[in-house]
Design a protein around this motif. Sequence first.
Motif, PDB file in Angstrom:
ATOM      1  N   ASP A 184       0.784  -0.948  -0.196  1.00  0.00           N
ATOM      2  CA  ASP A 184       0.453   0.457  -0.184  1.00  0.00           C
ATOM      3  C   ASP A 184       1.061   1.200   0.234  1.00  0.00           C
ATOM      4  O   ASP A 184       0.509   2.402   0.590  1.00  0.00           O
ATOM      5  N   TRP A 185       1.662   1.446  -0.445  1.00  0.00           N
ATOM      6  CA  TRP A 185       2.989   1.918  -1.337  1.00  0.00           C
ATOM      7  C   TRP A 185       2.225   3.794  -1.237  1.00  0.00           C
ATOM      8  O   TRP A 185       3.012   4.522  -0.775  1.00  0.00           O
ATOM      9  N   ASN A 186       1.490   3.375  -1.799  1.00  0.00           N
ATOM     10  CA  ASN A 186       0.901   4.285  -3.049  1.00  0.00           C
ATOM     11  C   ASN A 186      -0.810   4.389  -2.626  1.00  0.00           C
ATOM     12  O   ASN A 186      -1.991   4.733  -3.060  1.00  0.00           O
ATOM     13  N   LYS A 187      -0.954   4.272  -1.758  1.00  0.00           N
ATOM     14  CA  LYS A 187      -2.736   4.494  -0.816  1.00  0.00           C
ATOM     15  C   LYS A 187      -2.230   5.533   0.671  1.00  0.00           C
ATOM     16  O   LYS A 187      -1.226   5.523   0.983  1.00  0.00           O
ATOM     17  N   LYS A 188      -3.864   5.847   1.042  1.00  0.00           N
ATOM     18  CA  LYS A 188      -3.714   6.574   2.111  1.00  0.00           C
ATOM     19  C   LYS A 188      -3.050   6.261   3.307  1.00  0.00           C
ATOM     20  O   LYS A 188      -3.360   4.628   3.462  1.00  0.00           O
ATOM     21  N   GLY A 189      -2.386   6.293   4.172  1.00  0.00           N
ATOM     22  CA  GLY A 189      -2.040   5.680   5.550  1.00  0.00           C
ATOM     23  C   GLY A 189      -0.664   4.881   5.172  1.00  0.00           C
ATOM     24  O   GLY A 189      -0.123   4.792   6.712  1.00  0.00           O
ATOM     25  N   PHE A 190      -0.117   5.376   4.387  1.00  0.00           N
ATOM     26  CA  PHE A 190       1.443   4.178   4.397  1.00  0.00           C
ATOM     27  C   PHE A 190       2.874   5.683   5.143  1.00  0.00           C
ATOM     28  O   PHE A 190       2.652   6.809   5.314  1.00  0.00           O
ATOM     29  N   LYS A 191       3.125   5.138   6.096  1.00  0.00           N
ATOM     30  CA  LYS A 191       4.271   5.664   7.273  1.00  0.00           C
ATOM     31  C   LYS A 191       5.315   5.675   5.837  1.00  0.00           C
ATOM     32  O   LYS A 191       6.503   4.492   5.468  1.00  0.00           O
ATOM     33  N   ASP A 192       5.810   6.876   5.223  1.00  0.00           N
ATOM     34  CA  ASP A 192       6.782   6.830   4.322  1.00  0.00           C
ATOM     35  C   ASP A 192       8.448   7.141   4.901  1.00  0.00           C
ATOM     36  O   ASP A 192       8.750   8.247   4.718  1.00  0.00           O
ATOM     37  N   SER A 193       8.190   7.022   6.254  1.00  0.00           N
ATOM     38  CA  SER A 193       9.575   8.366   7.156  1.00  0.00           C
ATOM     39  C   SER A 193      10.753   7.643   6.849  1.00  0.00           C
ATOM     40  O   SER A 193      11.583   8.460   6.904  1.00  0.00           O
ATOM     41  N   SER A 194      10.522   6.092   6.284  1.00  0.00           N
ATOM     42  CA  SER A 194      12.222   5.871   5.844  1.00  0.00           C
ATOM     43  C   SER A 194      11.985   6.326   4.470  1.00  0.00           C
ATOM     44  O   SER A 194      13.394   5.950   4.103  1.00  0.00           O
ATOM     45  N   TRP A 195      11.272   6.551   3.603  1.00  0.00           N
ATOM     46  CA  TRP A 195      11.497   7.114   2.314  1.00  0.00           C
ATOM     47  C   TRP A 195      12.534   8.591   1.977  1.00  0.00           C
ATOM     48  O   TRP A 195      12.407   9.475   3.596  1.00  0.00           O
ATOM     49  N   LYS A 196      13.185   8.844   1.393  1.00  0.00           N
ATOM     50  CA  LYS A 196      14.286   9.635   1.576  1.00  0.00           C
ATOM     51  C   LYS A 196      13.338  10.820   0.626  1.00  0.00           C
ATOM     52  O   LYS A 196      12.443  10.909  -0.352  1.00  0.00           O
ATOM     53  N   LYS A 197      14.067  12.291   0.858  1.00  0.00           N
ATOM     54  CA  LYS A 197      13.288  13.630  -0.188  1.00  0.00           C
ATOM     55  C   LYS A 197      14.252  12.894  -1.519  1.00  0.00           C
ATOM     56  O   LYS A 197      15.330  12.858  -1.604  1.00  0.00           O
ATOM     57  N   VAL A 198      13.345  13.850  -2.651  1.00  0.00           N
ATOM     58  CA  VAL A 198      13.634  13.678  -3.706  1.00  0.00           C
ATOM     59  C   VAL A 198      14.541  14.638  -4.053  1.00  0.00           C
ATOM     60  O   VAL A 198      14.702  15.731  -3.679  1.00  0.00           O
TER      61      VAL A 198
END
Length: 916
Positions: A329-343
């Motif tokens: 569910d990376w492309n849905k609401k509610g997903f925690k993206d804290s480990s993702w990096k800024k573009v």
Amino acid sequence: MKNFKNIVVAICLLVTLVSKGQILPVHLKTEMAENPVAVVQNQPRLSWQLVSKESNASQIGYYIMVASSEEKLKNDEADIWNSGRINSDKNLQIAYGGSPLKNETKYFWKVKVWNQTGKVSKWSKTASFRTASLESELNPIWIGAITKADSHLPEGRNYHSATFNREKKNAIINASDSLSRRSIMLRKSFEVKKEIKEAVVYISGLGHYELMINGEKTGNSEFAPLWTDYDKSVNYNTYELNPKELEKGENVIGVLLGNGMYNTLAERYTKFFVSFGPPTLFFKMKITYEDGSSEVIKSDESWKYSKSPITYNSIFGGEDYNANLEQKDWNKKGFKDSSWKKVVVQEAPKGVLRPQTAPPITIQKQYVVKEVKELKPNFYVFNMGQNLSGFPTIQVKGKKGQTVRVWVGEGLNDDGTINQGRSGKPYYYDYILKGDGVEEWQPKFSYYGFQYVQIENINYKETKDKNLPTLIDLKSNFIYNSAGESGSFACSNEIFNKTHELINNSIKSNFQSVFTDCPQREKLGWLEEIHLNGPGLMFNYNLESFIPATMQNISDSQRENGLIPTIVPEYVVFGGDFTDSPEWGVTGVILPWMYYEYYGDASLIEKYYPVMKKYVDYLGTKAKDHIVSHGLGDWYDYGTHAAGYSKNSPIALSATSHYFYGASLVAKAAKLLNKTEDIQKYETLTSDIKNAFNKEFFNVQTKQYGTNSQFSNAVPVYMDIVEPQYKAAVMQNLLADIKAKGDRLTTGDVGNRYLFQALAQNGENEMMYKMNNHYDAPGYGFQIKFGLTTLTEQWDPRKGNSWNHFMMGQIEEWFYQSLAGIVPDDKNPGFKHFFIQPEMVGDMTFVKATYKSIYGNITSEWEKKEGKLILKIEIPVNTSATIKLPVKAGTQVKVNGKVTKNLRFGSGKYTIECGI
């Protein structure tokens, strides 16, 4: 074919709705497309077809309304343009004449017409068009995981020869898992607080992208956007979202990026190395709310990214996917993206950002396993029954971490395993299981030409070995351009029917972002195929909005000195004759004319006249006394020699004849466009080249050209270079050579069309029949006997590399124009008036052909029955046709049961009978 049949059924239903004596406008188009969402013209051209129950129906007037909303149009409130009644029989390419149009705006229109008796039609159904955005208005910000400077990607367009620096290649391979090559996922969360009126997305993800809104894929494209020379042009796509796709509160945009032709990889198989930069994204969504306010969500520093489960993706080498790297569910609401990096904000591509107006690539057909062989325990080869361009879909189950490797190929080795030796190896897909029930997967950013699938170390259907994954299901996906089919052909000759199938399966396989040479080892847009197969392509497919994109690519690739390279887009520079060959480059001059002939639209001649002129001038700089001597010549001409450069015929004869051809068309274009000075210049040049050609290559004593080969004699006959007093003798020499070769051809890729048409246009269709109605090589029948499902690069498939080439498919023109007899009238382009003049050859007893012209459906269907010729024809409303029957003068002719001598008809359906 299914789409074509649906269109025919729809037209039939429309006709039943039209009352007696009435006419109705249908299939409304703007800039040759139905309800387009990216119209770039300030004065878009509007078109429609007409249906009527009565014969000889035509239009004498029209009335167009254009409005800013569908509601206003329903109320006849034409606030943008009210044409009023305009007395004209024109129903195609009518320039919009209303208030100035705004960019990024949707408009609605309808039309009614008056027929030949003055009766007015009902209003048509509502059509729409959306104007495109200018690059300055889009104000694109390109984002990704790494900047081009930090990626250290090699620049240049390098062929995979020894000249490519081995150290650079190793550096690319070592960097293949780095952010410069890796597929990434990008996401952006945003809030919706009000009721939405409309939401429009503008997006370009390079090399290719998949867009998802709240977890659902937007559009049905594969390999979007279409390929271009990214240093000159970059396509963006436009999508109108259903407001229901967006929810009150949080929404999420998800984008997956892959390399495509933008960023090729060096490991596994590759034809060449080219990089315009690392994967990159431009995105803009404009939301308009019901209260009249709007907001824009665009690509910027607020987006985040993560590496995708696609660990390797190469347009030439395949694709790998590790399901254990999925982020649910990376492309849905509610997903925690804290480990993702800024573009990071990246350098923009050099090319101009242009709206993609050509149709997208989609999955058109799916095939299931036709035959399966277990070569040894747990080692399977699957025959999917059809060679095609595409990729497989697999369903598997097994333990976490197990790998399924999928090999694909056009043919098999003697031991039954996949053979990629001819088509580029190694090419495969790796799928690593997550161990969660039945898992389904298919590639997103790589395709190949294949019929067979090989998978080792698996169970099939049943889990016999618990230490191996189990393949539950396998399908192959046939991908090609969604432009749609425009023609159909069938006859009493089974060789010709199967030939038609072979050729069209090959055309479809190579009908991608551009017309490619093959769907496996090259995937390059070699230009000569387009003009040499042009009439067959246009009879079979709707190319109204595809050819303009091709001409943009040609214009982008033209060098400063006027050279048009052999491949477009020119991703790789081969050099020498493989970059500069007149038979290839002249496509830039011929194609606008073919477009005009079939679609009645001179806009490409107008727009690209400078390109056409500049190319002919370039050939002039290469000529000595008007003779051009470089190029590939009649490529792959047939004989005992190895295929390649022209061997049977002089290269200079081929090059100079195409110089003549190009110059004559530029002179013709100058006349059409009233370029007074150029008319005399290029008419004189054409005459000078003709005289030089005849002086250099014609032997007055023998009445032969060049080496007396079929190509040498056919080309001057077809191009009208031969002086009239010698034409019959040259034709007899041509026929004598064919007979001496056992009624077989010796021409190649370039010469086939000229040979076929020299025969067809000079009363020698019986020879065409003999030359192609057999199962020997050279001939289409040999391919059929060989068991192939696509046309190959060489007449003997065992000698050629690719088993999926359409370059030898020029006989399609003969099927439609000669056997069925549907012939355009160059004085009335676009089939406003045309000829039906079928040829009855050999022992053939029937031919059926249809062509969906821009005016409507044309049918020519003839049958020999009980000593009679029965010809059934259909002529679209607002057009006319002249019938030329293959019978003796004075033969009694009945039309719809009545004796007549008049064989020129207006619209309608007619049954013509006469004795034979």
